[in-house]
Design a protein around this motif. Structure first.
Motif, PDB file in Angstrom:
ATOM      1  N   PHE A 117      42.861  24.282  43.981  1.00  0.00           N
ATOM      2  CA  PHE A 117      42.115  24.430  42.729  1.00  0.00           C
ATOM      3  C   PHE A 117      42.832  25.460  41.872  1.00  0.00           C
ATOM      4  O   PHE A 117      43.725  26.181  42.335  1.00  0.00           O
ATOM      5  N   SER A 118      42.436  25.555  40.615  1.00  0.00           N
ATOM      6  CA  SER A 118      42.969  26.590  39.724  1.00  0.00           C
ATOM      7  C   SER A 118      41.818  27.192  38.929  1.00  0.00           C
ATOM      8  O   SER A 118      40.822  26.521  38.642  1.00  0.00           O
ATOM      9  N   ILE A 119      41.954  28.472  38.582  1.00  0.00           N
ATOM     10  CA  ILE A 119      40.922  29.200  37.846  1.00  0.00           C
ATOM     11  C   ILE A 119      41.557  29.817  36.607  1.00  0.00           C
ATOM     12  O   ILE A 119      42.621  30.439  36.689  1.00  0.00           O
ATOM     13  N   GLN A 120      40.899  29.641  35.481  1.00  0.00           N
ATOM     14  CA  GLN A 120      41.422  30.136  34.214  1.00  0.00           C
ATOM     15  C   GLN A 120      40.939  31.555  33.950  1.00  0.00           C
ATOM     16  O   GLN A 120      39.915  32.002  34.488  1.00  0.00           O
ATOM     17  N   GLN A 121      41.678  32.262  33.109  1.00  0.00           N
ATOM     18  CA  GLN A 121      41.295  33.620  32.734  1.00  0.00           C
ATOM     19  C   GLN A 121      39.915  33.619  32.083  1.00  0.00           C
ATOM     20  O   GLN A 121      39.629  32.798  31.211  1.00  0.00           O
ATOM     21  N   GLY A 122      39.051  34.529  32.522  1.00  0.00           N
ATOM     22  CA  GLY A 122      37.707  34.629  31.958  1.00  0.00           C
ATOM     23  C   GLY A 122      36.673  33.751  32.615  1.00  0.00           C
ATOM     24  O   GLY A 122      35.482  33.853  32.299  1.00  0.00           O
ATOM     25  N   ASP A 123      37.095  32.880  33.533  1.00  0.00           N
ATOM     26  CA  ASP A 123      36.130  32.036  34.250  1.00  0.00           C
ATOM     27  C   ASP A 123      35.257  32.876  35.170  1.00  0.00           C
ATOM     28  O   ASP A 123      35.719  33.854  35.765  1.00  0.00           O
ATOM     29  N   ARG A 124      34.011  32.473  35.286  1.00  0.00           N
ATOM     30  CA  ARG A 124      33.090  33.060  36.266  1.00  0.00           C
ATOM     31  C   ARG A 124      32.777  31.944  37.265  1.00  0.00           C
ATOM     32  O   ARG A 124      32.046  31.008  36.955  1.00  0.00           O
ATOM     33  N   VAL A 125      33.337  32.061  38.449  1.00  0.00           N
ATOM     34  CA  VAL A 125      33.319  30.955  39.417  1.00  0.00           C
ATOM     35  C   VAL A 125      32.411  31.292  40.591  1.00  0.00           C
ATOM     36  O   VAL A 125      32.653  32.271  41.312  1.00  0.00           O
ATOM     37  N   GLU A 144      41.735  42.818  36.579  1.00  0.00           N
ATOM     38  CA  GLU A 144      41.748  41.552  35.846  1.00  0.00           C
ATOM     39  C   GLU A 144      40.935  40.479  36.582  1.00  0.00           C
ATOM     40  O   GLU A 144      40.392  39.570  35.965  1.00  0.00           O
ATOM     41  N   ILE A 145      40.874  40.606  37.913  1.00  0.00           N
ATOM     42  CA  ILE A 145      40.158  39.630  38.738  1.00  0.00           C
ATOM     43  C   ILE A 145      39.226  40.381  39.679  1.00  0.00           C
ATOM     44  O   ILE A 145      39.645  41.307  40.368  1.00  0.00           O
ATOM     45  N   MET A 146      37.970  39.976  39.702  1.00  0.00           N
ATOM     46  CA  MET A 146      36.975  40.633  40.543  1.00  0.00           C
ATOM     47  C   MET A 146      36.417  39.619  41.539  1.00  0.00           C
ATOM     48  O   MET A 146      35.962  38.531  41.151  1.00  0.00           O
ATOM     49  N   ILE A 147      36.469  39.960  42.829  1.00  0.00           N
ATOM     50  CA  ILE A 147      36.001  39.066  43.891  1.00  0.00           C
ATOM     51  C   ILE A 147      34.835  39.733  44.599  1.00  0.00           C
ATOM     52  O   ILE A 147      34.962  40.834  45.133  1.00  0.00           O
ATOM     53  N   VAL A 148      33.677  39.071  44.590  1.00  0.00           N
ATOM     54  CA  VAL A 148      32.453  39.646  45.152  1.00  0.00           C
ATOM     55  C   VAL A 148      31.848  38.666  46.146  1.00  0.00           C
ATOM     56  O   VAL A 148      31.529  37.527  45.796  1.00  0.00           O
ATOM     57  N   ASP A 149      31.685  39.118  47.402  1.00  0.00           N
ATOM     58  CA  ASP A 149      31.057  38.292  48.424  1.00  0.00           C
ATOM     59  C   ASP A 149      29.552  38.571  48.446  1.00  0.00           C
ATOM     60  O   ASP A 149      29.025  39.268  47.590  1.00  0.00           O
ATOM     61  N   GLU A 150      28.875  38.076  49.453  1.00  0.00           N
ATOM     62  CA  GLU A 150      27.418  38.128  49.542  1.00  0.00           C
ATOM     63  C   GLU A 150      26.852  39.537  49.628  1.00  0.00           C
ATOM     64  O   GLU A 150      25.636  39.718  49.676  1.00  0.00           O
ATOM     65  N   SER A 184      33.211  39.617  32.258  1.00  0.00           N
ATOM     66  CA  SER A 184      33.762  38.304  31.945  1.00  0.00           C
ATOM     67  C   SER A 184      33.938  38.129  30.441  1.00  0.00           C
ATOM     68  O   SER A 184      34.907  37.537  29.982  1.00  0.00           O
ATOM     69  N   ALA A 185      32.995  38.672  29.668  1.00  0.00           N
ATOM     70  CA  ALA A 185      33.084  38.551  28.205  1.00  0.00           C
ATOM     71  C   ALA A 185      34.325  39.250  27.661  1.00  0.00           C
ATOM     72  O   ALA A 185      34.845  38.885  26.604  1.00  0.00           O
ATOM     73  N   SER A 186      34.817  40.240  28.416  1.00  0.00           N
ATOM     74  CA  SER A 186      36.031  40.949  27.978  1.00  0.00           C
ATOM     75  C   SER A 186      37.299  40.318  28.560  1.00  0.00           C
ATOM     76  O   SER A 186      38.374  40.919  28.478  1.00  0.00           O
ATOM     77  N   GLY A 187      37.178  39.134  29.147  1.00  0.00           N
ATOM     78  CA  GLY A 187      38.354  38.397  29.603  1.00  0.00           C
ATOM     79  C   GLY A 187      38.658  38.497  31.076  1.00  0.00           C
ATOM     80  O   GLY A 187      39.645  37.928  31.545  1.00  0.00           O
ATOM     81  N   ARG A 188      37.846  39.211  31.846  1.00  0.00           N
ATOM     82  CA  ARG A 188      38.094  39.322  33.278  1.00  0.00           C
ATOM     83  C   ARG A 188      37.579  38.090  34.010  1.00  0.00           C
ATOM     84  O   ARG A 188      36.616  37.454  33.598  1.00  0.00           O
ATOM     85  N   THR A 189      38.226  37.791  35.103  1.00  0.00           N
ATOM     86  CA  THR A 189      37.885  36.614  35.911  1.00  0.00           C
ATOM     87  C   THR A 189      37.071  37.062  37.121  1.00  0.00           C
ATOM     88  O   THR A 189      37.385  38.070  37.747  1.00  0.00           O
ATOM     89  N   ILE A 190      36.020  36.296  37.452  1.00  0.00           N
ATOM     90  CA  ILE A 190      35.123  36.675  38.536  1.00  0.00           C
ATOM     91  C   ILE A 190      34.961  35.519  39.521  1.00  0.00           C
ATOM     92  O   ILE A 190      34.745  34.376  39.120  1.00  0.00           O
ATOM     93  N   LEU A 191      35.075  35.839  40.818  1.00  0.00           N
ATOM     94  CA  LEU A 191      34.729  34.904  41.884  1.00  0.00           C
ATOM     95  C   LEU A 191      33.533  35.485  42.616  1.00  0.00           C
ATOM     96  O   LEU A 191      33.584  36.633  43.083  1.00  0.00           O
TER      97      LEU A 191
END
Length: 421
Positions: free
Chosen positions: A62-70, A181-187, A208-215
């Motif tokens: 898969f691929s994730i774009q800048q600013g996506d909240r996944v 730039e990328i934030m990864i948060v588990d349970e 995310s509104a400022s362009g950061r990507t979140i998983l």
């Protein structure tokens, strides 16, 4: 612009088992045959050491774009946490490749990135350094981190003395404020209280509104829907769907809700029971709204129960227990006791909508003689899930309690001079 590109990654684990001196037992053979159905293989070396092969992820792309909240959803053991550990460069995939553009801040479990002997203050600077930030950059965000985490009183206390909630609040505050730039948060956010969950979701939305990507991995699907614009659905190590959040979660819930809501036996000989009564059928019948694909808190339901009475004449009644998945009895209702002849009998109980909270439940039905003598108890006859549904509510924490009734409840200003009736 793609900031995360995952190309055909797989992760295999080899689990070693030392065979006992007694050799392979019948139970071992049965267990091995069952595991082979799920794609697990075992090889035995000359030394008697068994190697079990387990694939936590298989051919994921898969691929994730800048600013996506996944949002990443799926059952326990679906491979979600393994994926996040690979993206966080904690573990390497067995095959495939991952390309990431930008600094990554990960919050995967309580205490991630903390040194237990260091104070909260020292761990803030340590984590910032690990993210590649200068001391002056960390100082600019220091007060905001402490205020967000609410740990000012314990800032110079070693974090080994922190509660799990304090750990999570500080860890999240560091990850959210040190400009990754990328934030990864588990349970892990589930450890925090409702107020902190709400504040954390708002902070991730602002990031995310400022362009950061979140998983974001969470079993709280309401929070995923509130935060994320895209979702990934995993099952048994495979990515089943990648797309818009509401569509992916709807399909996920549809599949989850296909749990068998009816159990039936065609003849008394094969049915559970005894020489007095035997079960023919137990069924949960949800009254779905148009377009609804799964049971949620709005859904009325009926429980239908049929059984063979093998006695010529008996005073019988049904007792229904609805229990939480952890065993607490939510309620118990019963029919009136009446005299019945030998033959097929049935009972039905209605459970209104807007009564049960979201969660997992089981239904048990007991057949009782003379109001005091249990003849047969069918434990966990049906197991089912109720999903959350909220409209016009901005709070996305877990709604407390097992029941969620809509009682009349009004409020008004006393200055109006009109008493509430």
């Amino acid at each position: 612009m793609s900031v995360i590109t995952v190309d055909n990654i797989s992760k295999r684990y080899i689990i070693d088992h030392k065979k006992g001196k007694g050799g392979t037992t019948l139970r071992d053979m049965l267990a091995e045959n069952v595991k082979s159905l799920f794609g697990r293989k075992k090889e035995t070396t000359d030394s008697g050491l068994e190697h079990e092969e387990f694939w936590a992820l298989q051919d994921v792309s898969f691929s994730i774009q800048q600013g996506d909240r996944v949002g990443i959803v799926g059952h326990n053991g679906a491979g979600k946490s393994t994926l996040l550990k690979i993206l966080s460069k904690i573990i390497e995939p067995t095959s495939g490749s991952v390309r990431i553009k930008g600094r990554v801040a990960s919050l995967l479990e309580v205490g991630t990135g903390f040194h237990p002997e260091l104070t909260g203050r020292e761990n803030i600077f340590l984590n910032g350094s690990l993210l590649g930030m200068s001391r002056s950059e960390i100082k600019k965000q220091f007060d905001a981190i402490v205020d967000f985490a609410g740990v000012e009183k314990f800032l110079d206390t070693p974090v080994k003395r922190y509660s799990s909630g304090m750990y999570v609040r500080l860890g999240f505050a560091i990850s959210a404020h040190l400009d990754p730039e990328i934030m990864i948060v588990d349970e892990v956010l589930a450890v925090g209280d409702a107020e902190f969950q709400k504040k954390s979701l708002g902070k991730m939305r602002d990031n995310s509104a400022s362009g950061r990507t979140i998983l974001f991995v969470s079993h709280n699907l309401t929070a995923v829907q509130a935060l994320c614009n895209k979702a990934l659905y995993f099952e048994k190590g495979r990515l089943l769907e990648d797309g818009e959040t509401n569509q992916v979660i709807g399909n996920y819930l549809s599949k989850v809700s296909k749990t068998k809501l009816v159990r039936q036996w065609d003849t008394p000989e094969e049915a559970p029971g005894n020489d007095k009564v035997r079960i023919r059928r137990i069924e949960l019948v949800p009254d779905m709204r148009e377009g609804q694909t799964h049971i949620d808190v709005r859904t009325p339901m009926r429980v239908r129960f049929e059984f063979w009475n093998m006695m010529e004449q008996a005073n019988l009644n049904l007792s229904l227990h609805l229990n939480s998945l952890t065993g607490e009895c939510i309620f118990n209702v019963g029919t009136q006791s009446k005299s019945y002849s030998k033959g097929l009998l049935a009972g039905e109980c209605e459970i209104p909508g807007y009564f049960l909270n979201d969660g997992s439940y089981t239904i048990s039905v007991m057949i009782v003689k003379d109001t005091v003598t249990p003849l047969f108890n069918m434990e966990e006859g049906i197991t089912f899930d109720i999903e959350d549904y909220r409209e016009g509510i901005a709070w996305y924490g877990k709604w407390p309690g097992y029941v969620r009734p809509q009682f009349p409840f009004v409020m008004q200003s006393l200055e109006q001079g009109v008493p509430i009736k």
